[in-house]
Design an enzyme around this catalytic site. Structure first.
Site, PDB file in Angstrom:
ATOM      1  N   ARG A  15       7.845 -10.780   6.069  1.00 33.10           N
ATOM      2  CA  ARG A  15       7.379 -10.289   7.040  1.00 33.10           C
ATOM      3  C   ARG A  15       8.332 -11.377   8.111  1.00 33.10           C
ATOM      4  O   ARG A  15       8.191 -12.430   8.224  1.00 33.10           O
ATOM      5  CB  ARG A  15       5.408 -10.757   7.239  1.00 33.10           C
ATOM      6  CG  ARG A  15       5.572 -10.574   8.721  1.00 33.10           C
ATOM      7  CD  ARG A  15       4.044 -10.729   8.695  1.00 33.10           C
ATOM      8  NE  ARG A  15       3.426 -11.128  10.530  1.00 33.10           N
ATOM      9  CZ  ARG A  15       2.252 -10.317  10.993  1.00 33.10           C
ATOM     10  NH1 ARG A  15       1.465 -10.450  10.295  1.00 33.10           N
ATOM     11  NH2 ARG A  15       2.320 -10.945  12.077  1.00 33.10           N
TER      12      ARG A  15
ATOM     13  N   ASP B 242      -2.307  -8.535  -5.415  1.00 35.85           N
ATOM     14  CA  ASP B 242      -2.094  -7.224  -4.438  1.00 35.85           C
ATOM     15  C   ASP B 242      -2.802  -6.396  -5.270  1.00 35.85           C
ATOM     16  O   ASP B 242      -2.629  -5.622  -6.744  1.00 35.85           O
ATOM     17  CB  ASP B 242      -1.594  -7.128  -3.461  1.00 35.85           C
ATOM     18  CG  ASP B 242      -1.454  -6.266  -2.223  1.00 35.85           C
ATOM     19  OD1 ASP B 242      -2.568  -5.927  -1.386  1.00 35.85           O
ATOM     20  OD2 ASP B 242      -0.892  -5.259  -2.067  1.00 35.85           O
TER      21      ASP B 242
ATOM     22  N   HIS C 174      -8.196  -1.728  -0.583  1.00 41.64           N
ATOM     23  CA  HIS C 174      -7.431  -2.689  -0.468  1.00 41.64           C
ATOM     24  C   HIS C 174      -7.908  -4.264  -0.646  1.00 41.64           C
ATOM     25  O   HIS C 174      -9.171  -4.410  -0.209  1.00 41.64           O
ATOM     26  CB  HIS C 174      -6.737  -2.827   1.029  1.00 41.64           C
ATOM     27  CG  HIS C 174      -6.126  -1.543   1.806  1.00 41.64           C
ATOM     28  ND1 HIS C 174      -4.611  -1.625   1.816  1.00 41.64           N
ATOM     29  CD2 HIS C 174      -6.586  -0.554   2.948  1.00 41.64           C
ATOM     30  CE1 HIS C 174      -4.593  -0.090   2.349  1.00 41.64           C
ATOM     31  NE2 HIS C 174      -6.154   0.378   2.681  1.00 41.64           N
TER      32      HIS C 174
ATOM     33  N   CYS D 274       0.859  -1.455  -0.390  1.00 41.62           N
ATOM     34  CA  CYS D 274       0.439   0.003  -0.136  1.00 41.62           C
ATOM     35  C   CYS D 274       0.528   1.241   0.359  1.00 41.62           C
ATOM     36  O   CYS D 274       1.011   2.247  -1.115  1.00 41.62           O
ATOM     37  CB  CYS D 274      -0.696   0.502   1.025  1.00 41.62           C
ATOM     38  SG  CYS D 274      -1.226  -1.429   2.128  1.00 41.62           S
TER      39      CYS D 274
ATOM     40  N   LYS E  17     -14.265  -3.679   6.776  1.00 41.59           N
ATOM     41  CA  LYS E  17     -14.518  -4.223   5.423  1.00 41.59           C
ATOM     42  C   LYS E  17     -15.342  -5.508   5.373  1.00 41.59           C
ATOM     43  O   LYS E  17     -16.305  -5.928   6.155  1.00 41.59           O
ATOM     44  CB  LYS E  17     -13.228  -4.687   6.122  1.00 41.59           C
ATOM     45  CG  LYS E  17     -12.749  -5.339   7.240  1.00 41.59           C
ATOM     46  CD  LYS E  17     -11.425  -6.243   7.366  1.00 41.59           C
ATOM     47  CE  LYS E  17     -11.485  -6.634   8.909  1.00 41.59           C
ATOM     48  NZ  LYS E  17     -11.412  -8.356   9.173  1.00 41.59           N
TER      49      LYS E  17
ATOM     50  N   HIS F  87      -4.525  -1.894  -4.956  1.00 38.61           N
ATOM     51  CA  HIS F  87      -5.508  -1.368  -4.186  1.00 38.61           C
ATOM     52  C   HIS F  87      -6.059   0.342  -4.909  1.00 38.61           C
ATOM     53  O   HIS F  87      -6.242   0.571  -6.404  1.00 38.61           O
ATOM     54  CB  HIS F  87      -4.054   0.089  -3.558  1.00 38.61           C
ATOM     55  CG  HIS F  87      -3.248  -1.186  -3.036  1.00 38.61           C
ATOM     56  ND1 HIS F  87      -2.590  -1.982  -2.987  1.00 38.61           N
ATOM     57  CD2 HIS F  87      -4.019  -1.422  -2.088  1.00 38.61           C
ATOM     58  CE1 HIS F  87      -2.072  -2.275  -1.781  1.00 38.61           C
ATOM     59  NE2 HIS F  87      -2.941  -1.990  -0.847  1.00 38.61           N
TER      60      HIS F  87
ATOM     61  N   GLN G 235       1.585 -11.599  -3.096  1.00 41.56           N
ATOM     62  CA  GLN G 235      -0.164 -12.036  -3.256  1.00 41.56           C
ATOM     63  C   GLN G 235      -0.670 -11.074  -4.512  1.00 41.56           C
ATOM     64  O   GLN G 235      -0.109 -10.241  -5.174  1.00 41.56           O
ATOM     65  CB  GLN G 235      -0.982 -10.529  -2.368  1.00 41.56           C
ATOM     66  CG  GLN G 235      -0.559 -10.501  -0.623  1.00 41.56           C
ATOM     67  CD  GLN G 235      -1.277 -10.019   0.258  1.00 41.56           C
ATOM     68  OE1 GLN G 235      -0.991  -8.789   0.298  1.00 41.56           O
ATOM     69  NE2 GLN G 235      -1.255 -10.448   1.158  1.00 41.56           N
TER      70      GLN G 235
HETATM   71 ZN   LIG Z   1      -2.844  -2.846   1.152  1.00 43.21          ZN
END
Ligand SMILES: [Zn+2]
Length: 499
Positions: A203, A223, A351, A174, A305, A225, A221
């Site tokens: 992580r 992922d 997200h 992000c 969410k 945004h 991911q």
């Molecule tokens: Zn994010």
């Protein structure tokens, strides 16, 4: 604001049966949540590797149908004590990983995402701005730049100044996407902007918690945004929910459940903003025509969410997709757009990840299919097995392999490739030949079935004369004699229809 994060959700157990959220800290981006919930049926943690060489995932502690055993049987990945929690995908595992990414990329064209490639290390300053350094640093790997040690000390002695060289390895995308957004002036006409990113994320999980593909330190991911106006929230969420449904349908996962997590007791932002956002999410959930439930007060402090919990063939639940609204990060990064009246406004960030971690999706699919990959996703789509050791039959088997794998467009026993380069549009498949000596035809066919090869193609004198193969499916069904061209067309059709 800080106190809400500094006292994060401690160990929490979902009210859902058989799903435990093992995460102890809630970072900014829940959609980018690196620690997956663990199904309690997951196999016990592997014994710590003792040798200094790479070791396969531990088969001894797992059942035949858990993903670690399947990965060993199929040679999909390995791990090394020299980099705990970071998986080495072997060639066949890489095929599956890349196919999943290719699948998502294809859908991105349809759903209007733009893929970006972003850095994986950022200066501490960025993580301070995003709040990670303050609240999440112990879960991050820090990276020391060249100047921090010798260079900086030397420069100091010489009375020169070197900038701070402390960096962090990103645990989520992000903040990087916020920098991309902020790199240009934005108008309401530009929105929504949807950035997708498959970057590796890190992580710093405790080494004792690491497990197979489900608990790792390095992961990827699907992922993305979405930067949008408040008025666009409903349609963006509704489209994302349609996307989720389409993806799970392709994977033939039996069902999934939808949950709306609402404003917690401690929150930031205006109440009216929250009510509008929750209203938008409810409206979007209603467009799905599916049942959904509310998890009262379970939203993040910066936005509500939607959680999607899917059920696999064994009835186990896995939290995969998450769609998270965020009013906070746009303020932290001072993100703006000019509205229709020329006024400066802050965008909203959504997200969202559909697969969640690609590694974990592979584990779920492995267990869901018991390692019997659908043809389109399979790392071993066909094996050509010559019925005799006659050189001409083996040469024919190799010609069949070249044609079906797509590297030639005719069936020819000429060994030189007839073309110097493949067209981008050429469809290629994973086909090999098993002409290993000292094994009967029956043994080689059984071994192919054991490796979960989708189709075994037996060729002998008769097939060579007919330009054909005898087709046998993975479950042992004889599909009869087909021409090589018919088989290639069948492969195209199976891939096209995600079978
Ligand atoms: Zn994010």
């Amino acid at each position: 604001m800080r106190r809400f994060i500094a006292n994060p959700l401690s160990l929490r157990v979902q009210l859902l049966p058989r799903v435990v959220l093992a995460n102890t800290r809630r970072p900014y981006c829940v959609a980018c949540e690196p620690t997956p919930p663990q199904a309690p049926q997951a196999p016990p943690a592997p014994a710590p590797p003792s040798a200094k060489k790479s070791t396969p995932p531990s088969p001894s502690t797992a059942t035949d149908l858990d993903h670690q055993s399947i990965a060993v049987a199929q040679g999909l990945y390995t791990i090394s004590p020299l980099t705990p929690g970071s998986v080495f995908f072997l060639p066949h595992g890489t095929r599956i990983f890349n196919k999943l990414l290719a699948f998502m990329r294809k859908q991105y064209s349809l759903y209007g995402y733009e893929e970006v490639i972003s850095p994986i290390i950022y200066k501490k300053t960025l993580w301070e701005q995003s709040g990670h350094w303050e609240n999440y640093a112990e879960d991050m790997f820090s990276v020391t730049g060249r100047g921090a040690e010798g260079e900086a000390a030397k420069a100091k002695q010489e009375g020169r100044y070197l900038e701070d060289e402390e960096y962090g390895l990103k645990p989520m995308n992000c903040p990087g996407h916020c920098l991309i957004y902020a790199s240009d002036d934005r108008s309401y006409r530009d929105l929504p902007i949807r950035y997708a990113d498959f970057s590796p994320l890190h992580r710093n999980e405790a080494s004792g918690a690491l497990q197979g593909l489900t608990r790792v330190r390095r992961f990827h991911q699907d992922d993305a945004h979405i930067f949008c106006t408040p008025a666009q929230i409903t349609s963006e969420i509704a489209d994302t929910l349609r996307f989720v449904h389409a993806v799970f349908t392709v994977f033939q996962l039996p069902s999934y459940e939808l949950f709306l997590s609402t404003r917690p007791e401690k929150y930031i932002g205006e109440l009216a903003e929250w009510e509008q956002a929750e209203g938008a999410l409810k409206e979007a959930l209603n467009t799905t025509g599916r049942e959904w439930a509310v998890k009262e007060g379970d939203g993040a402090f910066y936005g509500p969410k939607i959680d999607i919990v899917l059920k696999d063939a064994a009835g186990r639940r896995h939290q995969t997709a998450t769609i998270q609204l965020d009013f906070q990060l746009p303020h932290r990064f001072n993100l703006k757009y000019r509205d229709a009246g020329g006024e400066i406004q802050a965008p909203v960030i959504v997200h969202r990840a559909i697969l969640g971690s690609v590694e974990r999706t592979m584990a779920i699919l492995m267990e869901h299919t018991a390692g019997k990959w659908p043809f389109w996703l399979s790392p071993r789509q066909a094996t050509v097995v010559p019925a005799t050791t006659a050189p001409e039959v083996i040469a024919y088997a190799e010609a069949v392999q070249r044609r079906l794998s797509g590297v030639t467009n005719t069936l020819t026993t000429a060994t030189e490739p007839p073309i110097p380069i493949l067209e981008m549009a050429t469809r290629t498949f994973f086909v090999d030949v098993d002409a290993s000596e000292g094994k009967t035809l029956g043994k080689r066919v059984r071994e192919a079935q054991k490796r979960r090869v989708n189709f075994t193609l037996v060729v002998g004198q008769k097939e060579m004369e007919n330009g054909s193969v005898a087709v046998r499916s993975r479950d042992g069904k004889q599909l009869g004699e087909k021409t090589v061209e018919e088989v290639y067309q069948m492969f195209l059709e199976l891939e096209k229809t995600y079978q």
